[in-house]
Enzyme design. Structure first.
Site, PDB file in Angstrom:
ATOM      1  N   GLU A 292      -8.031   5.752  15.333  1.00  0.00           N
ATOM      2  CA  GLU A 292      -9.476   5.499  15.303  1.00  0.00           C
ATOM      3  C   GLU A 292      -9.963   4.945  16.622  1.00  0.00           C
ATOM      4  O   GLU A 292      -9.186   4.444  17.444  1.00  0.00           O
ATOM      5  CB  GLU A 292      -9.830   4.527  14.185  1.00  0.00           C
ATOM      6  CG  GLU A 292      -9.262   3.137  14.367  1.00  0.00           C
ATOM      7  CD  GLU A 292      -9.528   2.223  13.181  1.00  0.00           C
ATOM      8  OE1 GLU A 292     -10.610   1.625  13.147  1.00  0.00           O
ATOM      9  OE2 GLU A 292      -8.643   2.114  12.314  1.00  0.00           O
ATOM     10  N   THR A 311      -4.573   3.074   3.051  1.00  0.00           N
ATOM     11  CA  THR A 311      -3.504   3.930   3.557  1.00  0.00           C
ATOM     12  C   THR A 311      -2.602   4.434   2.444  1.00  0.00           C
ATOM     13  O   THR A 311      -2.278   3.700   1.506  1.00  0.00           O
ATOM     14  CB  THR A 311      -2.640   3.150   4.568  1.00  0.00           C
ATOM     15  OG1 THR A 311      -3.466   2.604   5.592  1.00  0.00           O
ATOM     16  CG2 THR A 311      -1.578   4.049   5.194  1.00  0.00           C
ATOM     17  N   GLU A 471       2.853  -3.873   1.195  1.00  0.00           N
ATOM     18  CA  GLU A 471       2.472  -3.980   2.602  1.00  0.00           C
ATOM     19  C   GLU A 471       3.658  -3.665   3.512  1.00  0.00           C
ATOM     20  O   GLU A 471       3.484  -3.071   4.575  1.00  0.00           O
ATOM     21  CB  GLU A 471       1.887  -5.360   2.901  1.00  0.00           C
ATOM     22  CG  GLU A 471       0.766  -5.809   1.971  1.00  0.00           C
ATOM     23  CD  GLU A 471      -0.361  -4.791   1.786  1.00  0.00           C
ATOM     24  OE1 GLU A 471      -0.441  -3.792   2.554  1.00  0.00           O
ATOM     25  OE2 GLU A 471      -1.165  -4.963   0.859  1.00  0.00           O
ATOM     26  N   GLU A 474       3.797   0.043   3.590  1.00  0.00           N
ATOM     27  CA  GLU A 474       2.741   0.619   4.424  1.00  0.00           C
ATOM     28  C   GLU A 474       3.101   0.545   5.905  1.00  0.00           C
ATOM     29  O   GLU A 474       2.867   1.506   6.651  1.00  0.00           O
ATOM     30  CB  GLU A 474       1.414  -0.093   4.164  1.00  0.00           C
ATOM     31  CG  GLU A 474       0.270   0.489   4.973  1.00  0.00           C
ATOM     32  CD  GLU A 474      -1.073  -0.095   4.585  1.00  0.00           C
ATOM     33  OE1 GLU A 474      -1.893  -0.320   5.508  1.00  0.00           O
ATOM     34  OE2 GLU A 474      -1.317  -0.315   3.384  1.00  0.00           O
TER      35      GLU A 474
END
Length: 491
Positions: A292, A311, A471, A474
């Protein structure tokens, strides 16, 4: 609240400082030589080849929007800002000035002087390429004492700049010798191309990261990271903040040095970034595939930002990818995380944009980014007449999707729960011009090097609903956007 940079060219400076910047800017050589070459059949490979040629000790490759690639090189003209001082170099001379604790203001002042000095030639503009370290955020939004004393901003004004598109290659330089060097390099036979996934036929060769090594890399340090996530959840439930993007650093194991250009080319073949970059600039090396942008500012004052938050993994099975996509769009934790990021980005845009001009042009689309897929939104607006690109940068940096909510509270939490400064990670790599445009990519999914050390880093958005296990998973998913494509020098 962001630092106010309005009218940085006219306020907040002594006469001596203005004179210094005028002296520096007038010493910057013009790009008076240009040539147009045939288009290169493989833009990524051509840009990487220019980086590999070691034309100068500082360079950057920057892949911008629309399939346009830029290469810039030359170290004779640059700016480096620390918290307390800023240093400029041109024509063999060095200028140093105090920043009074406002390094971004001093940085913007220098570039404003460059615009004034080069507005009448060089085709009306000069481009600059650079980076901003994450620790600049502490000066802008939180505790200045947490910024440290290292460099926070660095920009190169190149001696040669190459723009590569599908229909032509344009080279601009300070002298004809640079033009000849670039033309000769691009005329060389194209080396054997890598397959689309960036692998080589024999994945057991020592210069390629094998799957088992990849998994060892992404799993390193997960226990300590899980503890940091748990402590952050406790802070959130205690009301100290709403969200924090907690990251973990993954030092690469000892062995042959990592080949940054080869890693960049292999990784770019396999990734779908919003921007990509390869650099050796101001003491940092990086090969990255940014998901991004922090911000994009056009010459007409249009500004936009693209927050990604939320995500799921993305692999080679279309059916599984679609299942995970649907799961992502229905997950309350991921939707909440994304919505609060968009809300804060809106507030940061309205701080520098004309009243009523900020709009959400896209909300909660799903964007593929290499080994993951994200919820994505885009906000746009028009800068106020008294605001410029660095005002927008000051308001939006660092990206809310790499810090948290509120930004100040999240920065304080990250200082408590992360083991060391982030440096380039979650900062920005940027390209801009003296005409007022600025394109800044968020530094994520990036191989980073400094001195003899090389590492990866990844984070995840932690909210009250977070679990350490998810997490951790991820961060592993994100690290797989880079780790499998690491390449090493041999011989």
């Amino acid at each position: 609240m962001s630092t106010d940079l309005r009218n940085t060219g006219n306020t907040g400076n002594t006469g001596n400082t203005r004179n210094m910047w005028d002296s520096w800017a007038s010493s910057v050589p013009a790009l008076v030589h240009a040539s147009t070459l045939e288009p290169c059949p493989d833009l990524a490979a051509a840009a990487t080849r220019l980086a590999q040629a070691a034309l100068a000790d500082q360079y950057m490759v920057y892949e911008a929007a629309g399939g346009v690639w830029h290469f810039a090189a030359g170290s004779a003209v640059h700016l480096t800002a620390h918290p307390a001082t800023i240093t400029a170099r041109a024509a063999g001379r060095t200028w140093t000035s105090p920043t009074d604790g406002r390094p971004l203001t001093a940085f913007a002042d220098a570039l404003t002087a460059l615009s004034a000095a080069h507005g009448a030639h060089d085709g009306g503009r000069r481009h600059f390429y650079g980076w901003a370290a994450f620790e600049l955020a502490h000066l802008l939004h939180a505790d200045p004492g947490a910024a440290g004393d290292g460099p926070l901003l660095h920009a190169l004004i190149p001696a040669v700049e190459v723009t590569l598109t599908d229909d032509r290659t344009v080279v601009r330089a300070v002298d004809e010798a640079w033009l000849r060097k670039v033309a000769d390099l691009l005329a060389e036979p194209t080396p054997r191309q890598l397959p689309p996934d960036g692998t080589t036929p024999d994945e057991t060769t020592p210069d390629v990261t094998t799957p088992d090594v990849t998994e060892r890399i992404v799993a390193a340090g997960t226990a300590a990271y899980g503890g940091a996530v748990a402590r952050t959840v406790e802070d959130i439930r205690a009301g100290l903040l709403e969200k924090a993007v907690v990251s973990r650093k993954v030092p690469l194991p000892a062995g042959p040095p990592v080949d940054f250009p080869a890693t960049y080319l292999a990784g770019r073949r396999a990734n779908t970034p919003a921007r990509s970059y390869l650099l050796d600039l101001g003491g940092h090396r990086a090969a990255g595939f940014s998901p991004e942008t922090v911000l994009e500012v056009g010459e007409n004052g249009r500004v936009s930002t693209q927050p990604l938050a939320g995500t799921r993994a993305r692999g080679t099975d279309p059916a599984e990818n679609e299942r995970l996509r649907a799961q992502l769009l229905a997950d309350p934790k991921e939707i909440h995380e994304h919505a609060v990021s968009v809300r804060l980005a809106w507030d940061e845009m309205t701080a520098v944009c004309r009243p009523g001009s900020v709009a959400v042009e896209e909300f909660m689309a799903v964007r593929p980014r290499g080994s993951v897929q994200h919820l994505a939104s885009r906000l746009t607006g028009r800068l106020r007449p008294d605001a410029g690109p660095w005002d927008a940068f000051a308001s939006l940096f660092p990206a809310i999707t790499a810090t948290g909510v509120s930004k100040r509270s999240a920065l304080q939490a990250l200082a408590r729960h992360e083991q060391e400064p982030r440096g380039l990670y979650a900062g920005a790599v940027f390209r801009g011009s003296t005409d007022g445009d600025l394109d800044a990519a968020l530094v994520l999914r990036t191989l980073i090097g400094e001195g003899d050390a090389t590492w990866l880093r990844a984070g995840a958005g932690v909210t009250a609903q977070s679990s350490p296990e998810r997490e951790i998973e991820e961060t592993c998913e994100k690290l797989r956007s880079v780790a499998p494509y690491l390449r090493y020098t041999t011989g």
